[in-house]
Motif scaffolding. Structure first.
Motif, mmCIF file in Angstrom:
data_model
loop_
_atom_site.group_PDB
_atom_site.id
_atom_site.type_symbol
_atom_site.label_atom_id
_atom_site.label_comp_id
_atom_site.label_asym_id
_atom_site.label_seq_id
_atom_site.Cartn_x
_atom_site.Cartn_y
_atom_site.Cartn_z
ATOM 1 N N GLY A 1 33.676 31.079 21.558
ATOM 2 C CA GLY A 1 34.650 32.087 21.173
ATOM 3 C C GLY A 1 35.034 33.030 22.299
ATOM 4 N N LEU A 2 34.287 33.007 23.399
ATOM 5 C CA LEU A 2 34.629 33.848 24.552
ATOM 6 C C LEU A 2 35.400 33.009 25.567
ATOM 7 N N PRO A 3 36.245 33.643 26.383
ATOM 8 C CA PRO A 3 37.099 32.889 27.306
ATOM 9 C C PRO A 3 36.379 32.475 28.585
ATOM 10 N N LEU A 4 37.002 31.504 29.270
ATOM 11 C CA LEU A 4 36.592 31.157 30.630
ATOM 12 C C LEU A 4 37.024 32.304 31.540
ATOM 13 N N ILE A 5 36.285 32.524 32.591
ATOM 14 C CA ILE A 5 36.607 33.597 33.538
ATOM 15 C C ILE A 5 36.784 32.986 34.917
ATOM 16 N N ILE A 6 37.852 33.379 35.613
ATOM 17 C CA ILE A 6 37.972 33.015 37.020
ATOM 18 C C ILE A 6 37.690 34.262 37.842
ATOM 19 N N ALA A 7 37.073 34.064 38.989
ATOM 20 C CA ALA A 7 36.788 35.174 39.894
ATOM 21 C C ALA A 7 37.190 34.755 41.300
ATOM 22 N N ILE A 8 37.784 35.671 42.030
ATOM 23 C CA ILE A 8 38.189 35.449 43.415
ATOM 24 C C ILE A 8 37.360 36.391 44.287
ATOM 25 N N PHE A 9 36.732 35.816 45.317
ATOM 26 C CA PHE A 9 35.876 36.584 46.219
ATOM 27 C C PHE A 9 36.468 36.565 47.622
ATOM 28 N N LYS A 10 36.446 37.720 48.272
ATOM 29 C CA LYS A 10 36.887 37.841 49.660
ATOM 30 C C LYS A 10 35.735 38.440 50.450
ATOM 31 N N ASP A 11 35.231 37.688 51.404
ATOM 32 C CA ASP A 11 34.084 38.109 52.225
ATOM 33 C C ASP A 11 32.890 38.525 51.366
ATOM 34 N N GLY A 12 32.636 37.771 50.307
ATOM 35 C CA GLY A 12 31.480 38.025 49.459
ATOM 36 C C GLY A 12 31.654 39.137 48.438
ATOM 37 N N GLN A 13 32.808 39.791 48.439
ATOM 38 C CA GLN A 13 33.082 40.879 47.498
ATOM 39 C C GLN A 13 34.080 40.390 46.450
#
Length: 75
Positions: A16-28
């Motif tokens: 019931g919860l969504p997929l999450i995308i995350a974008i990282f730049k230099d580990g942050q």
């Protein structure tokens, strides 16, 4: 040195919860969003990483490298 930019697709922690995308730049963490499906999430990551790389290149250009000229309008 060029920034290291990566994306990740995280599965929903429970039904019931969504997929999450995350974008990282230099580990942050640079940003995150909800993905409607795995395929759309991967496409979103591809687009976001390409855009961040483009912006990174543009931000490293010397000042006054790009000029915009408007065409002369007839009177």
């Amino acid at each position: 040195m060029a920034a290291r930019i990566h994306g990740a697709l995280y599965p929903a922690p429970s039904e019931g919860l969504p997929l999450i995308i995350a974008i990282f730049k230099d580990g942050q963490l640079a940003g995150c969003n909800i993905a409607p499906s795995e395929a759309e999430g991967e496409a979103m990551i591809k687009t976001a990483v390409a855009e961040l790389q483009r912006l990174e290149v543009m931000s490293n250009l010397p000042a006054n490298t790009i000029s915009v000229r408007r065409p002369v309008q007839p009177r």
